[in-house]
Design an enzyme around this catalytic site. Structure first.
Site, PDB file in Angstrom:
ATOM      1  N   HIS A   1       1.043  -1.387  -0.556  1.00  0.00           N
ATOM      2  CA  HIS A   1      -0.422   0.132  -0.340  1.00  0.00           C
ATOM      3  C   HIS A   1       0.812   0.796  -0.072  1.00  0.00           C
ATOM      4  O   HIS A   1       1.724   1.293   1.003  1.00  0.00           O
ATOM      5  CB  HIS A   1      -0.540   0.080   1.187  1.00  0.00           C
ATOM      6  CG  HIS A   1      -2.473   1.433   1.294  1.00  0.00           C
ATOM      7  ND1 HIS A   1      -1.470   2.743   1.517  1.00  0.00           N
ATOM      8  CD2 HIS A   1      -3.294   0.692   0.580  1.00  0.00           C
ATOM      9  CE1 HIS A   1      -2.648   2.826   1.275  1.00  0.00           C
ATOM     10  NE2 HIS A   1      -3.916   2.190   0.870  1.00  0.00           N
TER      11      HIS A   1
ATOM     12  N   GLU B   1      -4.624   2.208  -7.072  1.00  0.00           N
ATOM     13  CA  GLU B   1      -4.438   3.108  -6.259  1.00  0.00           C
ATOM     14  C   GLU B   1      -3.555   4.645  -5.973  1.00  0.00           C
ATOM     15  O   GLU B   1      -2.483   4.065  -6.071  1.00  0.00           O
ATOM     16  CB  GLU B   1      -4.155   2.630  -4.830  1.00  0.00           C
ATOM     17  CG  GLU B   1      -5.482   1.019  -4.441  1.00  0.00           C
ATOM     18  CD  GLU B   1      -5.419   1.718  -2.713  1.00  0.00           C
ATOM     19  OE1 GLU B   1      -6.956   1.983  -2.366  1.00  0.00           O
ATOM     20  OE2 GLU B   1      -4.467   2.133  -2.189  1.00  0.00           O
TER      21      GLU B   1
END
Ligand code: PGA
Length: 252
Positions: A94, A164
């Site tokens: 992430h 993302e």
């Protein structure tokens, strides 16, 4: 066609065990009757046990895993421990971990390799910090290629790539969701890179999902655009009613 996949990434929320139990129960109650969508809830490590007891519909996810098994790794949580807990999906790479915890492409590759070898689902996050115009920056391809360096073709069915863009994550100042058209472009770009390494047919067994300011009101066009098979949801996954609406609005 596969069922779309919606993953709740709670990040380091909520603050207490009690609130985590309530949130999980609130989500589960609201999504119990929704068919045709797969859901995963990824709470912080200390709340995994409590959340696991609450889940009936969703699978259990974690937000990171160390690549080693049991051993002298102070502070690390291993994929092996998570697997024994019933965790099936592990978010890896992430942007917050890359930026705040200094995770490198090499560390991310080791995690992806270990998690897939363990037969668990790896949710690999890639995404650029900035985008000028509509072109997906090469940096995304570099992140992806490096992370997949040691992955085998037969492991692709357990791979989920979450696109993302960092500028679209709701907590980034000035954040705005990507457009469904550009997310489509990103999905196609990601598939092309996977196909370049593993072949077009094999590449189809990996899933690509979108993350960044997903809400109940904007999920549908991302799914309808066609390249994204679901979403990784941060902020909106902390509100049980909103999250359940996202799941509902994803049904094809
Ligand atoms: P957001 O976060 O939904 O709050 O934008 C997504 C993520 O960072 O995974």
């Amino acid at each position: 066609m596969r069922r779309p996949l919606i993953i709740a990434n709670w990040k380091s929320n909520p603050a207490t065990l009690r609130d985590a139990g309530r949130l999980a129960a609130g989500i589960e109650k609201r999504i119990a009757s929704i068919r045709g969508v797969e859901t995963v809830i990824a709470p912080p490590f200390p709340f995994l046990a409590a959340v696991a007891r609450t889940l009936k519909t969703s699978a259990l996810g974690a937000q990171d895993a160390f690549w080693g098994g049991a051993g002298p790794f102070t502070g690390a949580v291993s994929w092996q421990q998570l697997k024994s807990f019933g965790v099936s999906h592990i978010i890896i790479g992430h942007s917050e971990r890359r930026r705040l915890m200094g995770e490198t492409d090499e560390m991310i590759a080791r995690k992806v390799t270990a998690v897939l070898a363990a037969g668990m689902h790896a949710v690999l996050c890639v995404g650029e910090a900035e985008r000028v115009g509509d072109e997906i920056p090469d940096a995304v391809g570099v992140q992806l290629s490096r992370a997949l360096a040691s992955v085998r073709q037969r492991q692709l069915k357990k791979l989920i790539v979450a696109y993302e863009p960092v500028w679209a994550i709701s907590t980034t100042p000035g954040a705005r969701p990507d457009s469904p058209e550009n997310a489509f472009r990103a999905g196609t770009y990601i598939r092309k890179i996977i196909a370049g390494k593993f072949g077009a047919a094999a590449s189809r067994s990996a899933r690509v999902i979108y993350g960044g300011s997903v809400r109940a009101g904007n999920i549908r066009p991302f799914i309808e655009a066609g390249a994204m098979e679901g979403a990784l949801v941060g902020g909106a996954s902390l509100d049980a009613a909103e999250f359940a609406c996202i799941v509902k609005n994803t049904v094809r």
